[in-house]
Design a protein around this motif. Structure first.
Motif, PDB file in Angstrom:
ATOM      1  N   ASN A 435       3.975  19.007  -0.759  1.00  0.00           N
ATOM      2  CA  ASN A 435       4.052  17.847  -1.643  1.00  0.00           C
ATOM      3  C   ASN A 435       4.998  16.825  -1.021  1.00  0.00           C
ATOM      4  O   ASN A 435       5.959  17.187  -0.337  1.00  0.00           O
ATOM      5  CB  ASN A 435       4.556  18.251  -3.029  1.00  0.00           C
ATOM      6  CG  ASN A 435       4.490  17.092  -4.013  1.00  0.00           C
ATOM      7  OD1 ASN A 435       3.463  16.432  -4.127  1.00  0.00           O
ATOM      8  ND2 ASN A 435       5.589  16.830  -4.700  1.00  0.00           N
ATOM      9  N   VAL A 436       4.734  15.546  -1.259  1.00  0.00           N
ATOM     10  CA  VAL A 436       5.580  14.468  -0.749  1.00  0.00           C
ATOM     11  C   VAL A 436       5.910  13.533  -1.905  1.00  0.00           C
ATOM     12  O   VAL A 436       5.007  13.039  -2.597  1.00  0.00           O
ATOM     13  CB  VAL A 436       4.877  13.671   0.374  1.00  0.00           C
ATOM     14  CG1 VAL A 436       5.790  12.569   0.895  1.00  0.00           C
ATOM     15  CG2 VAL A 436       4.462  14.596   1.508  1.00  0.00           C
ATOM     16  N   PRO A 438       6.435  10.301  -3.708  1.00  0.00           N
ATOM     17  CA  PRO A 438       5.848   9.002  -3.344  1.00  0.00           C
ATOM     18  C   PRO A 438       6.857   7.917  -2.994  1.00  0.00           C
ATOM     19  O   PRO A 438       6.520   6.967  -2.305  1.00  0.00           O
ATOM     20  CB  PRO A 438       5.038   8.618  -4.596  1.00  0.00           C
ATOM     21  CG  PRO A 438       5.594   9.448  -5.700  1.00  0.00           C
ATOM     22  CD  PRO A 438       6.070  10.712  -5.075  1.00  0.00           C
ATOM     23  N   ALA A 443       7.280   9.679   2.647  1.00  0.00           N
ATOM     24  CA  ALA A 443       6.022   9.015   2.309  1.00  0.00           C
ATOM     25  C   ALA A 443       5.838   7.751   3.145  1.00  0.00           C
ATOM     26  O   ALA A 443       4.732   7.447   3.596  1.00  0.00           O
ATOM     27  CB  ALA A 443       5.990   8.682   0.821  1.00  0.00           C
ATOM     28  N   LYS A 446       4.489   8.406   6.389  1.00  0.00           N
ATOM     29  CA  LYS A 446       3.110   8.920   6.331  1.00  0.00           C
ATOM     30  C   LYS A 446       3.023  10.431   6.540  1.00  0.00           C
ATOM     31  O   LYS A 446       2.065  10.940   7.144  1.00  0.00           O
ATOM     32  CB  LYS A 446       2.207   8.175   7.318  1.00  0.00           C
ATOM     33  CG  LYS A 446       2.168   6.670   7.089  1.00  0.00           C
ATOM     34  CD  LYS A 446       1.102   6.005   7.903  1.00  0.00           C
ATOM     35  CE  LYS A 446       1.146   4.483   7.755  1.00  0.00           C
ATOM     36  NZ  LYS A 446       1.129   4.024   6.377  1.00  0.00           N
ATOM     37  N   THR A 448       2.098  13.876   4.999  1.00  0.00           N
ATOM     38  CA  THR A 448       1.157  14.223   3.943  1.00  0.00           C
ATOM     39  C   THR A 448       1.101  15.741   3.765  1.00  0.00           C
ATOM     40  O   THR A 448       1.424  16.494   4.688  1.00  0.00           O
ATOM     41  CB  THR A 448      -0.260  13.709   4.280  1.00  0.00           C
ATOM     42  OG1 THR A 448      -0.681  14.287   5.527  1.00  0.00           O
ATOM     43  CG2 THR A 448      -0.281  12.192   4.406  1.00  0.00           C
ATOM     44  N   ASP A 451       0.733  18.791   6.523  1.00  0.00           N
ATOM     45  CA  ASP A 451       1.489  18.634   7.765  1.00  0.00           C
ATOM     46  C   ASP A 451       2.435  19.823   7.919  1.00  0.00           C
ATOM     47  O   ASP A 451       2.851  20.443   6.927  1.00  0.00           O
ATOM     48  CB  ASP A 451       2.297  17.337   7.762  1.00  0.00           C
ATOM     49  CG  ASP A 451       1.415  16.103   7.937  1.00  0.00           C
ATOM     50  OD1 ASP A 451       0.256  16.270   8.358  1.00  0.00           O
ATOM     51  OD2 ASP A 451       1.886  14.989   7.658  1.00  0.00           O
ATOM     52  N   ASN A 488       0.130  17.545  12.489  1.00  0.00           N
ATOM     53  CA  ASN A 488      -0.891  17.500  11.447  1.00  0.00           C
ATOM     54  C   ASN A 488      -1.707  18.781  11.497  1.00  0.00           C
ATOM     55  O   ASN A 488      -1.479  19.652  12.343  1.00  0.00           O
ATOM     56  CB  ASN A 488      -1.777  16.253  11.575  1.00  0.00           C
ATOM     57  CG  ASN A 488      -2.568  16.223  12.869  1.00  0.00           C
ATOM     58  OD1 ASN A 488      -2.732  17.241  13.555  1.00  0.00           O
ATOM     59  ND2 ASN A 488      -3.066  15.059  13.234  1.00  0.00           N
TER      60      ASN A 488
END
Length: 610
Positions: A435-436, A438, A443, A446, A448, A451, A488
């Motif tokens: 989870n990131v 927001p 965030a 980038k 996500t 990752d 990624n």
């Protein structure tokens, strides 16, 4: 006295001669760039500019069968009905339409220019790609068939050969590096089939990156360039080719004054290799690189964001042999400064294979000199994938299910997480982002879910415990950013610099605690005890994940209406605590109800006695 006067006259004469010579030089310089001389330049170079026309077969669409048109609904007796029914007739055996398919020929138009009187022509690769037949048209009306000498898709260049009956007019490459923004240039080509069209403009910008490939370094010009100009030359006012027109930006397909050309500094080298070998022979050192952002520069102690950051060193390649490491920043190559990441691929590619090059790198606050032997780049893609390995938490009886750090929620890289986020086997170690937040810097960078964080501050992390340990150390280093190596799900890695903040280093174990104290990491033995308290059989309370424990976890999760993955996670911990709280609340309520009932009886009895 006469001698003195003679000397004065001689000196004055000398000064006048110098002034006249200076004026002549200035006049010559101005004359060379006088717009009035542009027709003379065009007249001289125009015969060397050619039209390129190609024919080839159109590629069949994958949806050709499904997208075939249906038989038109024509009235009975229509003279065309029989024709259409025959054309779209169905095979009685298969029921499929037997539509007559004829190979459709396609034609394309482009431009080119002659670089050798013997018949060598330069154009764009995309102009002649997939062509079955290539025809070169000359300004006098002559047309000759051409053969391909060599092509290079990466720079969109191609060299063709025609067989002329007499020597042809040719042009030479100039030096695009000496071009200045604002300098006038001439574009000549075959827009919309109108051969020999001349347009004049200025250099709008240099070193443009338009995301066309690894070697983007385009000249931008406002000279009118349209469809059909591609492959044509861009001349300076000396009549030298300083660019090969390649593409335009246009919503309509017509010129809006934004055209791009491959600079002659690139084209000259590529064309020379295509002439000699029929292919390009580029240099490589076996690294993957990325941009040095301000945040990354701050995190590693680099004074400014310059150079190219190495995020992967391919085993067995020249970079590894020269001692380059992941996290190094390449600052100079062969005596030339690397101003930014995108400049390095072209610099290395242009270095002849076998050359030994001096390189300057930045590592751990120091500049180091390295000697790198350049290898030849194989045009097929090289995979840097490593053997798969299982990510494990070694030597810990406590299992950290998830932690929240720097605005991201992290968990262990397990088989279940691999399957959930489709993480490929080449990602061998690290912790997974689930989870990131927001509004976090993560965030902004980038990051996500899916990752994988592989390193913190150049220290490898393979467990959540490693993250906690590294984070505590990095909190004390005094730098405003933290260097993070992140991959990624496909295994492509990059470095980023995450900004520290007051909340960044609050290490909070999300749902990973005992029933009494959620801030204490939850051990597997605690999970087993909690399951047993709730009436599930986890087997021995030994802190080992046996078959009974997995079955108990899955049964508990199913009873809670959750997907049963059998994993120790924050969700499981929260659910167990909630279930234990609910059970305690039920017990308390039952005890309270018993007390209330006794009180009511006492009141009743008292009332009766009265």
């Amino acid at each position: 006295m006469q001698k003195w006067q003679l000397f004065v006259v001689t000196k004055t004469t000398f000064q006048l001669c110098c002034l006249v010579a200076l004026l002549m030089i200035m006049s010559s310089s101005i004359h060379a760039h006088d717009p009035a001389q542009i027709p003379d330049i065009v007249e001289r170079v125009l015969p060397a500019v050619v039209n390129i026309s190609t024919t080839g077969k159109a590629k069949a669409s994958k949806d050709a069968k499904t997208s075939a048109p249906s038989v038109p609904n024509l009235p009975e007796g229509s003279p065309f009905r029989e024709f259409f029914e025959e054309f779209f007739a169905k095979d009685p055996k298969t029921g499929k339409r037997k539509r007559r398919s004829r190979p459709r020929k396609v034609q394309s138009l482009g431009s080119g220019f002659i670089i050798d009187a013997a018949g060598l022509v330069v154009t764009n690769y995309h102009v002649i790609a997939d062509a079955d037949e290539i025809t070169v048209g000359f300004s006098g009306g002559t047309k000759l068939k051409a053969k391909i000498v060599g092509t290079d898709a990466k720079t969109d260049l191609a060299v063709l050969k025609v067989e002329p009956v007499a020597p042809l007019t040719s042009v030479a490459f100039g030096d695009s590096k000496t071009l200045r923004v604002g300098e006038q240039v001439i574009a000549i080509g075959n827009p919309f089939g109108l051969g020999g069209t001349v347009s004049l403009g200025v250099v709008s910008a240099k070193n443009r990156d338009i995301n066309a490939g690894s070697y983007d370094d385009f000249i931008q010009s406002d000279a009118a360039v349209n469809r059909g100009n591609n492959g044509g030359p861009m001349f300076n006012l000396h009549g030298e080719v300083v660019g090969v027109n390649t593409s335009i930006i246009s919503p309509s397909g017509g010129s809006i004054g934004i055209g791009f050309a491959v600079p002659s500094s690139t084209a000259k080298n590529v064309v020379a290799q295509l002439r000699q070998f029929g292919e390009t022979r580029r240099g490589t050192i076996g690294v993957r690189i990325q941009t040095v952002t301000d945040e990354v520069a701050s995190a590693i102690g680099l004074a400014k964001s310059t150079g190219a950051l190495i995020n992967e060193v391919i085993p067995g390649r020249p970079a590894e042999q020269a001692g380059l490491k992941k996290g190094d920043v390449l600052l100079r190559w062969n005596g030339v400064e690397v101003p930014q990441m995108r400049a390095l691929p072209g610099m290395v590619a242009g270095t002849p294979p076998g050359s030994v090059v001096d390189a300057i790198i930045f590592r751990d606050g120091e500049r180091l000199a390295k000697k790198v032997t350049v290898a030849r780049l194989e045009e097929s893609s090289h995979s840097a994938a490593s053997p798969d390995s299982k990510a494990t938490n070694k030597g810990s009886s406590q299992i950290l299910s998830e932690i929240e750090w720097m605005g991201v929620t992290l968990t262990a890289l397990t088989r279940a997480r691999r399957a959930e986020f489709k993480i490929e086997p080449k990602v061998t170690a690290g912790v997974v982002v689930t989870n990131v937040h927001p509004e976090s810097d993560a965030a902004e960078q980038k990051i996500t879910p899916g990752d994988v964080i592989a390193e913190l501050g150049k220290e490898k992390v393979s467990s959540l415990g490693d993250v906690v340990k590294s984070a505590a150390q990095l909190e004390k280093d005094g730098r405003p950013t933290v260097l993070v190596l992140i991959s990624n799900r496909r295994g492509d890695v990059r470095f980023i610099g995450l900004k520290k903040s007051a909340e960044s280093f609050v290490k909070r174990f999300v749902g990973a605690g005992t029933a009494d104290n959620p801030s204490v990491p939850l051990s597997l033995a605690d999970v087993q005890r909690m399951l047993a308290d709730l009436g599930y059989d986890p087997g021995p309370i030994d802190g080992k994940m046996g078959g009974k424990t997995k079955v108990a976890i899955r049964k508990f999760q199913t009873d809670q209406g959750q997907s049963s993955d059998g994993l120790v996670s924050s969700r499981l911990a929260k659910s167990l605590r909630a279930a234990l709280k609910q059970r305690a609340a039920v017990k308390n309520e039952a005890n309270t109800n018993e007390t209330d009932q006794l009180g009511d009886l006492d009141d009743l009895d008292t009332g009766s006695s009265q």
